[in-house]
Design an enzyme around this catalytic site. Structure first.
Site, short mmCIF file in Angstrom:
data_model
loop_
_atom_site.label_atom_id
_atom_site.label_comp_id
_atom_site.label_asym_id
_atom_site.label_seq_id
_atom_site.Cartn_x
_atom_site.Cartn_y
_atom_site.Cartn_z
N ASN A 110 0.54 93.75 56.89
CA ASN A 110 -0.48 93.87 57.94
C ASN A 110 -1.68 93.08 57.43
O ASN A 110 -2.45 93.56 56.60
CB ASN A 110 -0.82 95.35 58.15
CG ASN A 110 -1.88 95.54 59.23
OD1 ASN A 110 -2.41 94.57 59.78
ND2 ASN A 110 -2.21 96.79 59.51
N ARG B 277 2.88 93.19 61.35
CA ARG B 277 2.15 93.76 62.47
C ARG B 277 1.46 92.61 63.20
O ARG B 277 0.69 91.84 62.60
CB ARG B 277 1.10 94.73 61.97
CG ARG B 277 0.31 95.31 63.11
CD ARG B 277 -1.04 95.80 62.68
NE ARG B 277 -1.73 96.38 63.83
CZ ARG B 277 -2.98 96.77 63.80
NH1 ARG B 277 -3.67 96.67 62.70
NH2 ARG B 277 -3.54 97.27 64.87
N HIS C 196 -2.76 99.37 69.70
CA HIS C 196 -2.41 100.50 68.81
C HIS C 196 -1.02 101.06 69.13
O HIS C 196 -0.72 102.22 68.80
CB HIS C 196 -3.45 101.64 68.91
CG HIS C 196 -4.74 101.31 68.22
ND1 HIS C 196 -5.97 101.63 68.76
CD2 HIS C 196 -4.99 100.69 67.04
CE1 HIS C 196 -6.93 101.21 67.94
NE2 HIS C 196 -6.36 100.64 66.89
N HIS D 145 -6.12 107.76 68.78
CA HIS D 145 -6.07 107.01 67.52
C HIS D 145 -7.50 106.61 67.19
O HIS D 145 -8.07 105.70 67.79
CB HIS D 145 -5.17 105.76 67.66
CG HIS D 145 -5.17 104.92 66.43
ND1 HIS D 145 -4.12 104.84 65.56
CD2 HIS D 145 -6.14 104.13 65.90
CE1 HIS D 145 -4.42 104.05 64.55
NE2 HIS D 145 -5.65 103.59 64.73
N ARG E 191 -16.92 97.21 67.41
CA ARG E 191 -16.67 96.74 68.79
C ARG E 191 -17.36 97.64 69.80
O ARG E 191 -17.41 98.86 69.63
CB ARG E 191 -15.16 96.71 69.07
CG ARG E 191 -14.48 95.49 68.52
CD ARG E 191 -12.98 95.62 68.60
NE ARG E 191 -12.42 96.07 67.33
CZ ARG E 191 -11.15 96.45 67.15
NH1 ARG E 191 -10.32 96.46 68.17
NH2 ARG E 191 -10.73 96.84 65.97
N MET F 280 -17.58 105.87 59.64
CA MET F 280 -17.93 107.20 60.16
C MET F 280 -18.44 108.13 59.06
O MET F 280 -19.33 108.95 59.29
CB MET F 280 -16.70 107.80 60.87
CG MET F 280 -16.95 109.13 61.50
SD MET F 280 -18.31 109.13 62.71
CE MET F 280 -17.48 108.54 64.18
N GLU G 149 1.93 103.24 60.98
CA GLU G 149 2.31 102.00 61.66
C GLU G 149 3.31 101.23 60.81
O GLU G 149 4.22 100.59 61.33
CB GLU G 149 1.05 101.15 61.91
CG GLU G 149 0.18 101.74 63.00
CD GLU G 149 -1.31 101.56 62.77
OE1 GLU G 149 -1.77 101.92 61.64
OE2 GLU G 149 -2.02 101.10 63.67
P1 ADP Z 1 -8.26 101.01 60.45
O1 ADP Z 1 -8.48 100.98 61.94
O2 ADP Z 1 -8.96 99.91 59.72
O3 ADP Z 1 -6.80 101.20 60.05
P2 ADP Z 1 -8.57 103.71 59.50
O4 ADP Z 1 -7.56 104.33 60.42
O5 ADP Z 1 -8.27 103.67 58.05
O6 ADP Z 1 -9.04 102.29 59.99
O7 ADP Z 1 -9.93 104.51 59.71
C1 ADP Z 1 -11.13 104.09 59.13
C2 ADP Z 1 -12.21 105.04 59.58
O8 ADP Z 1 -11.85 106.38 59.17
C3 ADP Z 1 -13.56 104.74 58.97
O9 ADP Z 1 -14.55 104.79 59.99
C4 ADP Z 1 -13.75 105.87 58.00
O10 ADP Z 1 -15.09 106.22 57.86
C5 ADP Z 1 -13.02 106.99 58.69
N1 ADP Z 1 -12.73 108.09 57.78
C6 ADP Z 1 -11.87 108.12 56.75
N2 ADP Z 1 -11.95 109.33 56.11
C7 ADP Z 1 -12.87 110.06 56.77
C8 ADP Z 1 -13.42 111.37 56.62
N3 ADP Z 1 -13.02 112.17 55.66
N4 ADP Z 1 -14.36 111.77 57.50
C9 ADP Z 1 -14.79 110.96 58.49
N5 ADP Z 1 -14.32 109.72 58.70
C10 ADP Z 1 -13.38 109.27 57.86
#
Ligand code: ADP
Length: 454
Positions: free
Chosen positions: A72, A155, A243, A270, A303, A346, A441
């Site tokens: 990916n 991907r 997604h 998602h 975005r 986040m 994924e």
């Molecule tokens: P991607 O779309 O790049 O695959 P991910 O699915 O890994 O992204 O998600 C990334 C997001 O998940 C980030 O915004 C990160 O802050 C959030 N995140 C990961 N762990 C936590 C947590 N414990 N609490 C809040 N947000 C989280």
């Protein structure tokens, strides 16, 4: 193994008969007419600044476990996972990513399984990869010293209108997918770069493209149409949705572990850096929040999500912004980052007391709740609300706020279960099941790859 002149010097890769695209899986592409193919115009030098070295691994060893490699490729990362080519349902051999490529601070990061790997020194002692090409070469060199590589599954974010499954990559298929770059400029060029590189350097390596759009080909036409003149639908402007590999992963897990859920009305959220929601009935996508590009729907890390189309001509006419500046703003400067002015992550926003961070989190939740209402309307109800992605899987706060926003639909939280990140966190009185399912994924891609080479 003696290779014919001009073919790959990659060793350890089993020769395969070409697997042709399945009927209807990638047959002509209306977008190829709408958007001229960009073949050759993508700056490959960004990835492979030096002439890519042949992937050489020394002598092939016998009795290596057969493996599938899932890739990916993103703008600054190359995520990977090695699966058992005999059974992609078995635990991943090992996974990880090269991060920070092209930033000056590249690093390899590995999943837990790597700690127990006797060859971990291979990467620790190696030099950090400067770019995607080096990362890929290092990864393949390592892979071929440990595994018998059967195929690589990639991907690909956008498969256009005709991709309703995965497909074996050929130069012709690659051109079709390249024509879709303008529809997913943040992802598609990066997804495609290693494919093109490997087609050139290792043409006999079996490569399978798996599309995020494919899952949504089941959406009824009314949910794919925009209110534009119908000729534009005929020319390829429609709601594709993204997604899909993640949604497919959730549906697969439900079919296996919770088959009674499949007949129900599901909304899957998602929530990651990119984020979308999907209404799923009988395991099929009915409607989804992303549309023509992955910029649509709820706001995301950087975005904007849906905006009034009138904003674009306004910015151009009144503020002199050109298309590139607007494109950059919509894709890279908006969302959680643009609202908060602090971060797209986040975790940073939830840990901040800054008023703008709070506004960003609130808007994120409000947009999700509104879309849940819309998706529930598209199915005439909702029986299960399923959270996934980095935020959905790990953030009790966001899940709580969303569930509270859905109280009018009868959602009721079991606070302790939610805080403990338990798979089910709805109260016994809740009108809908609230649950969390980790997405994979990568495994979805491994499954498609396995199916196509078997
Ligand atoms: P991607 O779309 O790049 O695959 P991910 O699915 O890994 O992204 O998600 C990334 C997001 O998940 C980030 O915004 C990160 O802050 C959030 N995140 C990961 N762990 C936590 C947590 N414990 N609490 C809040 N947000 C989280």
């Amino acid at each position: 193994m003696k290779l014919p002149a001009g073919s790959s010097s990659v060793v350890g890769i089993r020769e395969k008969q070409p697997v042709l695209p399945q009927k209807g899986s990638f047959v002509g592409n209306p977008l190829a007419q709408l958007i001229p193919p960009l073949s050759g115009s993508f700056p490959m030098s960004q990835y492979f600044s030096e002439t890519p070295s042949e992937i050489s691994t020394g002598s092939p060893k016998q009795n290596f476990p057969p493996a599938l490699l899932v890739l990916n490729a993103g703008s600054s990362s190359l995520k990977f996972a090695f699966f058992d080519a005999k059974n992609p349902e078995r635990p991943i051999f090992f996974s990880g990513q090269a991060q920070g490529l092209g930033t000056g601070h590249p690093v390899w990061e590995f999943g837990k399984s790597f700690q127990a790997n006797p060859d971990s020194s291979y990467f620790e002692n190696g030099t950090s990869p400067k770019n995607h090409g080096e990362a890929l070469s290092q990864l393949l060199a390592y892979a071929l010293s440990r595994f018998s590589l059967e195929a690589i599954g990639h991907r690909i974010v956008h498969g256009g209108r005709e991709s309703n499954g995965a497909v074996r990559v050929t130069p012709a298929i690659l051109e079709l997918i390249e024509a879709l770059i303008p529809l997913a400029p943040l992802h598609q060029p990066h997804n495609l770069a290693p494919i093109r590189h490997l087609l050139q350097t290792s043409p006999r390596l079996v490569q399978i493209a798996c599309f995020d759009t494919a899952f949504h080909r089941t959406q009824p036409m009314v949910n794919r149409l925009y209110g534009l003149p119908l000729e534009w639908y005929e020319k390829g402007i429609e709601r594709y949705g993204f997604h899909g590999l993640s949604y497919e992963s959730i549906v697969h897990q439900l079919e296996k572990n919770s088959p009674e859920s499949i007949a129900k009305k599901l909304i899957i959220a998602h929530l990651g850096n990119g984020a979308s929601l999907c209404a799923v009935e009988h395991g099929k996508s009915i409607a989804t929040t992303m549309g023509f590009t992955p910029a649509d729907g709820i706001l995301m890390g950087t975005r904007s999500g849906s905006i009034d189309p009138g904003i674009v001509p306004f910015l151009m006419r009144k503020h002199g912004m050109d298309l590139d500046a607007i494109d950059k703003m919509i894709h890279r400067e908006s969302g959680l980052l643009g609202i908060s002015g602090i971060s797209q992550d986040m975790r940073d926003l939830l840990g901040s007391n800054a008023p703008r961070a709070k506004i960003a989190v609130t808007l994120f939740v409000v947009r999700i709740v509104r879309e849940i209402g819309s998706l529930a309307a598209s199915m005439g109800g909702v029986d299960e609300l399923i959270f996934t992605g980095g935020i959905g899987e790990n953030s009790p706060v966001i899940r709580r706020l969303v569930a509270e926003g859905c109280a009018w639909l009868g959602a009721k939280l079991d606070h302790a279960a939610n805080e403990a990140n338990e798979p089910f966190f709805g109260d016994a009185q809740s009108a809908m099941v609230l649950r969390c399912i980790p997405t994979s994924e990568e495994r979805t891609i491994a499954r498609h790859t396995f199916r196509l080479i078997s």
